[in-house]
Design an enzyme around this catalytic site. Structure first.
Site, short mmCIF file in Angstrom:
data_model
loop_
_atom_site.label_atom_id
_atom_site.label_comp_id
_atom_site.label_asym_id
_atom_site.label_seq_id
_atom_site.Cartn_x
_atom_site.Cartn_y
_atom_site.Cartn_z
N ASP A 101 48.71 39.33 30.30
CA ASP A 101 48.79 38.93 28.72
C ASP A 101 49.56 39.91 27.79
OD1 ASP A 101 46.92 41.00 28.45
OD2 ASP A 101 45.16 39.79 27.67
N CYS A 138 45.91 43.02 32.32
CA CYS A 138 45.59 42.71 30.87
C CYS A 138 45.00 43.87 30.28
CB CYS A 138 44.40 41.34 30.61
SG CYS A 138 42.87 41.82 31.61
N GLY A 139 43.95 43.85 29.12
CA GLY A 139 43.70 45.04 28.28
C GLY A 139 42.72 46.13 29.33
N THR A 140 41.79 45.17 29.96
CA THR A 140 40.82 45.83 30.92
C THR A 140 41.13 45.72 32.15
OG1 THR A 140 39.52 44.02 30.62
CG2 THR A 140 38.95 45.96 29.00
N GLY A 141 41.72 44.77 32.57
CA GLY A 141 41.94 43.95 34.09
C GLY A 141 40.85 43.15 34.31
N HIS A 196 40.55 47.86 53.44
CA HIS A 196 39.27 47.00 53.99
C HIS A 196 39.23 45.70 53.62
CE1 HIS A 196 36.96 50.89 54.84
NE2 HIS A 196 38.01 50.76 55.81
N ASN A 197 39.88 45.60 52.43
CA ASN A 197 39.55 44.02 51.76
C ASN A 197 40.63 43.21 51.78
OD1 ASN A 197 38.11 46.12 49.64
ND2 ASN A 197 36.67 44.90 50.67
N ARG A 215 37.31 45.26 62.31
CA ARG A 215 36.03 44.85 61.87
C ARG A 215 36.14 44.14 60.60
NH1 ARG A 215 36.17 50.17 60.82
NH2 ARG A 215 35.23 50.95 58.90
N HIS A 216 37.00 44.48 59.70
CA HIS A 216 37.31 44.07 58.30
C HIS A 216 37.74 42.56 58.20
CE1 HIS A 216 36.36 48.38 57.16
NE2 HIS A 216 37.37 48.38 57.79
N ARG A 226 35.01 40.11 57.80
CA ARG A 226 34.36 40.28 56.55
C ARG A 226 35.20 39.69 55.49
NH1 ARG A 226 32.89 46.55 57.70
NH2 ARG A 226 31.08 46.12 59.16
C1 RB5 Z 1 42.65 40.91 25.01
O1 RB5 Z 1 42.40 41.61 23.68
C2 RB5 Z 1 42.00 41.32 25.92
O2 RB5 Z 1 40.69 40.72 25.74
C3 RB5 Z 1 42.26 40.98 27.27
O3 RB5 Z 1 43.49 41.54 27.50
C4 RB5 Z 1 41.57 41.54 28.44
O4 RB5 Z 1 41.10 43.08 28.46
C5 RB5 Z 1 40.28 40.80 28.85
O5 RB5 Z 1 39.68 40.61 29.90
#
Ligand code: RB5
Length: 149
Positions: free
Chosen positions: A11, A67-70, A100-101, A134-135, A138
């Site tokens: 984003d 994104c901002g936080t992922g 593993h994943n 083993r993975h 799962r």
């Molecule tokens: C955008 O401001 C923010 O909400 C988006 O990038 C993201 O972090 C959402 O999970």
């Protein structure tokens, strides 16, 4: 199948880091396809997560969502069957996500990790393979138990 391509999406908050990651991967010989967003205008992360997930579902290969936080990217991506999206904040998580994943999408938070850490995480993610053994069972269980939910 040879893994040579990274399908990338972000984003507005992840745009700059996505461009950095694409340049970094290109320099290592990866093919990168940018599925948007393409501008800093505020936009909705699920739209771009869906683009990348559908492409990874069809083509295989790997995906990168920023994104901002992922968080929003990983929440959206993990609704798609056969997508295993890993939100990683350090190299250990990236290594384990692949070993593993068998994660096929890396999610990064551009407002959480600095550029150097993000690139280090990306390097580990693309250089580490699935351990199988083993993975395997799962990982297969992820989709089958979710189908019962
Ligand atoms: C955008 O401001 C923010 O909400 C988006 O990038 C993201 O972090 C959402 O999970």
């Amino acid at each position: 199948m040879n893994i040579t391509t990274m399908y990338c999406g972000s984003d507005h908050a992840g745009l700059g880091l996505k461009h950095l990651c694409i340049r970094h991967l290109h320099n290592q010989g990866w093919t990168c396809t940018d599925l948007g967003t393409t501008s800093e205008a505020s936009c909705d992360y699920p739209v771009f997560a869906a683009e990348v997930c559908r492409t990874v579902q069809t083509k295989g290969q790997l995906g990168l969502l920023i994104c901002g936080t992922g968080l929003g990217m990983s929440m959206t991506a993990n609704r798609f069957s056969s997508i295993r999206a890993a939100l990683c904040t350090n190299e250990y998580m990236a290594r384990m996500a692949r070993m593993h994943n068998n994660a096929n999408i890396l999610c990064l938070g551009a407002r959480v990790v600095g550029d150097d850490v993000a690139l280090a995480i990306l390097d580990v993610f693309v250089r580490t393979g699935f351990e199988q053994g083993r993975h395997q069972k799962r990982v297969e269980l992820i989709d089958s138990v979710a189908g019962q939910g």
